[in-house]
Design an enzyme around this catalytic site. Structure first.
Site, PDB file in Angstrom:
ATOM      1  N   LYS A  33       0.697  -1.361   0.082  1.00 28.45           N
ATOM      2  CA  LYS A  33      -0.194  -0.154  -0.089  1.00 28.45           C
ATOM      3  C   LYS A  33       0.969   1.386   0.020  1.00 28.45           C
ATOM      4  CE  LYS A  33      -2.083  -1.431   3.559  1.00 28.45           C
ATOM      5  NZ  LYS A  33      -1.220  -2.783   3.583  1.00 28.45           N
ATOM      6  N   GLU A 104      -4.456   5.662   2.531  1.00 25.16           N
ATOM      7  CA  GLU A 104      -3.807   4.262   2.759  1.00 25.16           C
ATOM      8  C   GLU A 104      -4.696   3.618   4.065  1.00 25.16           C
ATOM      9  OE1 GLU A 104       0.207   1.749   4.215  1.00 25.16           O
ATOM     10  OE2 GLU A 104       0.128   4.016   4.027  1.00 25.16           O
TER      11      GLU A 104
END
Length: 250
Positions: A33, A104
């Protein structure tokens, strides 16, 4: 939270109408990520990029809640997830004048994946879980959480486990493969099988690919994001990398 409650009584939600087109980057631990978010650094003048607030979790007035949670989840899962909820909500409602926000993870993965897994494995007693659920219900009713597109970095647990070993974060040294397998199934239930509520579309990327080969996937998602913004429309329901289509069909 008093302001949020006041907004709810008036029929509006706190932070409603204040956020730009928002993309949530979701996936297992070790799915890449942060690396994906770094891909958009070249647009940082136009995009609000918000990493997962891990550093806040590592230092709550000198206390490393993340480390304590991994070492003794029965004791620390509840305070840790309470703080995760707070910090993720701060990111969701953070003001920005940019036309795009990319985050995120989100409060949704905290609820549907991590908290649910803690309930299943006994780290959260039923009363603790119920308390967190009441918080989530209050947030859902009172606070606007902008979510226009989810990018799911779909990674096999085995690949994620190897990446975690390679990056060697001290807090993650005790993370077993079984834990990643459990989280993977919960992400699949939520984002692939749609067994949890979804308020936006999902773009699935093959995040098992290494850095040398994943550029095409990054570019595909980048095009999807900017096309959606320019046309003021959301992408197709579930866009899956060709190498993953057979797995989704099962």
């Amino acid at each position: 939270m008093a302001e949020a409650a006041s907004c709810a009584r008036k029929g509006t939600k706190y932070a409603e109408g204040t956020q730009p087109f928002t993309v949530l980057i979701e996936g297992n631990i070790g799915s890449g990520k942060t690396t994906y978010l770094n891909h958009f650094e070249k647009y940082k003048n136009d995009i609000c990029l918000l990493t997962e607030p891990v550093e806040k979790w590592r230092n709550v007035n000198g206390v490393n809640l993340l480390e304590l949670m991994y070492k003794d989840p029965k004791k620390w899962a509840m305070p840790f997830q309470s703080y995760v909820t707070l910090t993720m909500l701060q990111s969701h409602t953070a003001p920005t004048n940019k036309k795009l926000k990319i985050m995120e993870r989100s409060i949704f993965s905290a609820r549907y994946c991590f908290v649910e897994n803690m309930r299943r494995n006994g780290s959260l007693e039923q009363g603790m879980y119920n308390t967190l659920e009441e918080w989530y219900k209050f947030i859902e009713e009172s606070i606007h959480v902008q979510a226009d597109l989810i990018i799911y970095l779909r990674t096999s647990p085995e690949v994620a486990y190897e990446r975690i070993r390679q990056r060697a974060r001290s807090e993650e040294s005790c993370v077993p493969l079984k834990y990643l397998q459990e989280l993977h199934e919960l992400h699949e239930d939520w984002l692939i099988h749609q067994r949890r509520p979804q308020s936006c579309k999902v773009l699935v990327l093959d995040a098992d690919l290494n850095l040398e080969n994943i550029g095409t996937e990054y570019q595909r998602s980048e095009s999807s994001i900017f096309d959606a913004i320019s046309s003021n429309q959301q992408p197709s329901p579930v866009l899956v990398s060709p190498s993953k289509r057979q797995r989704v069909a099962r």
